[in-house]
Write an enzyme that holds these catalytic residues in place. Structure first.
Site, mmCIF file in Angstrom:
data_model
loop_
_atom_site.group_PDB
_atom_site.id
_atom_site.type_symbol
_atom_site.label_atom_id
_atom_site.label_comp_id
_atom_site.label_asym_id
_atom_site.label_seq_id
_atom_site.Cartn_x
_atom_site.Cartn_y
_atom_site.Cartn_z
ATOM 1 N N LYS A 58 0.793 -1.239 0.000
ATOM 2 C CA LYS A 58 0.000 0.000 0.000
ATOM 3 C C LYS A 58 0.825 1.288 0.000
ATOM 4 C CE LYS A 58 -3.462 -0.851 -0.569
ATOM 5 N NZ LYS A 58 -3.861 -1.383 -1.907
ATOM 6 N N HIS A 117 6.869 -7.548 -2.157
ATOM 7 C CA HIS A 117 6.717 -6.829 -0.885
ATOM 8 C C HIS A 117 7.683 -7.397 0.160
ATOM 9 C CE1 HIS A 117 3.407 -4.509 -2.265
ATOM 10 N NE2 HIS A 117 2.496 -5.448 -2.215
ATOM 11 N N SER A 147 -4.346 2.883 4.590
ATOM 12 C CA SER A 147 -4.594 2.262 3.292
ATOM 13 C C SER A 147 -4.591 0.728 3.414
ATOM 14 C CB SER A 147 -3.525 2.727 2.298
ATOM 15 O OG SER A 147 -3.740 2.169 1.032
HETATM 16 P P1 A3P Z 1 -5.113 4.816 -0.716
HETATM 17 O O1 A3P Z 1 -5.694 3.556 -0.188
HETATM 18 O O2 A3P Z 1 -4.595 5.711 0.362
HETATM 19 O O3 A3P Z 1 -6.020 5.546 -1.642
HETATM 20 P P2 A3P Z 1 -0.373 -0.227 -3.642
HETATM 21 O O4 A3P Z 1 -0.387 -0.136 -5.111
HETATM 22 O O5 A3P Z 1 0.995 -0.339 -3.048
HETATM 23 O O6 A3P Z 1 -1.307 -1.282 -3.160
HETATM 24 O O7 A3P Z 1 -0.885 1.173 -3.077
HETATM 25 C C1 A3P Z 1 -2.226 1.564 -3.203
HETATM 26 C C2 A3P Z 1 -2.358 2.990 -2.747
HETATM 27 O O8 A3P Z 1 -1.764 3.847 -3.750
HETATM 28 C C3 A3P Z 1 -3.812 3.436 -2.603
HETATM 29 O O9 A3P Z 1 -3.820 4.423 -1.577
HETATM 30 C C4 A3P Z 1 -4.065 4.029 -3.981
HETATM 31 O O10 A3P Z 1 -5.164 4.903 -4.036
HETATM 32 C C5 A3P Z 1 -2.743 4.773 -4.201
HETATM 33 N N1 A3P Z 1 -2.507 5.111 -5.602
HETATM 34 C C6 A3P Z 1 -2.515 4.287 -6.684
HETATM 35 N N2 A3P Z 1 -2.309 4.976 -7.807
HETATM 36 C C7 A3P Z 1 -2.168 6.275 -7.445
HETATM 37 C C8 A3P Z 1 -1.968 7.492 -8.184
HETATM 38 N N3 A3P Z 1 -1.864 7.500 -9.505
HETATM 39 N N4 A3P Z 1 -1.879 8.649 -7.476
HETATM 40 C C9 A3P Z 1 -1.982 8.659 -6.136
HETATM 41 N N5 A3P Z 1 -2.182 7.540 -5.389
HETATM 42 C C10 A3P Z 1 -2.284 6.366 -6.040
#
Ligand code: A3P
Length: 302
Positions: A58, A117, A147
Site C-alpha cells: 500500500k 513486498h 490504506s
Molecule cells: P489509498 O488507499 O490511500 O487511496 P499499492 O499499489 O501499493 O497497493 O498502493 C495503493 C495505494 O496507492 C492506494 O492508496 C491508492 O489509491 C494509491 N494510488 C494508486 N495509484 C495512485 C496514483 N496515480 N496517485 C496517487 N495515489 C495512487
C-alpha cells in the site's frame, strides 16, 4: 465474460471464507503457500536485466509499476493496456490457486519486471548477485497503515483485519503480513548504499509527479523526451488510473470494491480521518523510538 458474470463471480468468491492460514519465514508473516515453497522462492534465479519494484504493501506499488511500464513502452498507452498490471509485472512471492509469481516470471521473456513486498533480508540472494536494478517506493507510515487497513477489509485473499483499533495495535506490533513497516523501510534504505536502488517516496510523487518520473527514467537509462514524459505524467494521475481497468484491479475477483475501492483516495494525510487523538499520541511516541536509528524522514502532512 460479461460484466454481470464478473460481478456474480466476484460475489461468489467474496462470500467464500477467507484463508485463515498464514505462516512465517524468519519471523515475517507471509501467505502460508509462499512459506510452504519458500525454498523455491529463496532459490529463484534472477537475470542481470531483471527489474524489481519493491515496497511495503500500500505504499504506491501499482502507481510505480504503471509508471515503469509506460516508460518501458515509450509512453504508448495502448501497449500498457495489453493486460492487467498484475500480469504485466508478476508478484514474485505470491501464490494463486492456479499459478505462482515465480512461475509467471519464469515464463516471461527478458527483460523482466516484477514486484515484491518482501523485506530486504528475504529477497532471493540472486538479485544481489546479479546486481539487478531495484526501485523501492515508501509511504509515510500513517497513510500506509490506513490504506492497508481498508485494503485488508476489501481483499478476501488476506486475513480479516478486525476492527480499526485491533488493526492499529497489530500494525504497531508488526503482526501484519510482510512484517513491520519500520523494519521494511529502514532495511531497504540501508541497502541502497551498497546496491543500485532508486528509493522513491509516495509523497514526493504526489508533490511533483513529473520530477519523480524523470528520476525513474534516468535510473532506467531512458532518454527523457519531453513529450513522452508529459504523456506518462498525464496517464498516471490518480483519476486516470482509477478509471483504467488495467490498473484499478476491478478484474480481480478477490477484491470487493463495494467495501473499499482499490484506488481509494490517493492523498497525503487521510490518516487524520482515521486516527483518534489518543491513537495519534501513542503512535508518535512509538514512532520516535522505532525511527531513532535512521536518517529516513517522511512527510505526513498534505
Ligand atoms: P489509498 O488507499 O490511500 O487511496 P499499492 O499499489 O501499493 O497497493 O498502493 C495503493 C495505494 O496507492 C492506494 O492508496 C491508492 O489509491 C494509491 N494510488 C494508486 N495509484 C495512485 C496514483 N496515480 N496517485 C496517487 N495515489 C495512487
Amino acid at each position: 465474460m460479461t460484466t454481470e458474470k464478473v460481478e456474480e463471480r466476484r460475489e461468489f468468491e467474496c462470500s467464500l471464507p477467507r484463508p485463515c492460514e498464514f505462516s512465517t519465514v524468519d519471523g515475517i508473516l507471509l501467505q502460508k503457500e509462499s512459506c510452504d515453497i519458500w525454498d523455491r522462492i529463496w532459490n529463484f534465479q534472477a537475470k542481470p536485466d531483471d527489474l524489481i519494484i519493491a515496497s511495503y504493501p500500500k505504499a504506491g506499488t501499482t502507481w510505480t509499476q504503471e509508471i515503469v511500464d509506460l516508460i518501458q513502452n515509450e509512453g504508448d498507452v495502448e501497449k500498457s493496456r495489453r493486460a492487467p498490471i498484475a500480469l504485466r509485472q508478476p508478484f514474485l512471492e505470491w501464490i494463486r490457486p492456479t499459478t505462482s509469481g515465480i512461475d509467471q516470471v519464469k515464463a516471461m521473456p527478458s527483460p523482466r519486471t516484477m514486484k515484491t513486498h518482501l523485506p530486504v533480508q528475504l529477497l532471493p540472494p540472486s538479485f544481489w548477485e546479479k546486481n539487478c536494478k531495484i526501485i523501492y517506493v515508501a509511504r509515510n507510515v500513517k497513510d500506509n497503515l490506513v490504506s492497508y487497513y481498508h485494503f485488508q477489509r476489501m481483499n478476501k485473499s488476506l486475513p480479516d483485519p478486525g476492527s480499526w483499533d485491533e488493526y492499529f495495535e497489530a500494525f504497531l506490533a508488526g503482526k501484519v503480513l510482510w512484517g513491520s513497516w519500520y523494519d521494511h523501510v529502514k532495511g531497504w534504505w540501508r541497502k541502497k548504499d551498497s546496491h543500485p536502488i532508486l528509493y522513491l517516496f509516495y509523497e514526493e510523487m504526489i508533490q511533483d509527479r513529473k520530477r519523480e518520473i524523470r528520476k525513474v527514467m534516468e535510473f532506467l537509462g531512458k532518454n527523457t523526451k519531453e513529450e513522452i514524459l508529459d504523456k506518462i505524467v498525464y496517464n498516471t494521475s490518480f483519476d486516470m488510473m482509477k478509471t483504467n481497468p488495467m490498473t484499478n484491479y476491478t478484474n480481480d475477483k478477490k477484491l470487493n470494491h463495494a467495501i473499499s475501492p482499490f484506488m481509494r483516495k490517493g492523498i497525503i494525510g487521510d490518516w487524520k480521518n482515521q486516527f483518534t487523538v489518543a491513537q495519534n499520541k501513542k503512535f508518535n511516541e512509538d514512532y520516535e523510538k522505532k525511527m531513532a536509528d535512521t536518517s529516513l524522514s517522511f512527510c505526513m502532512e498534505p
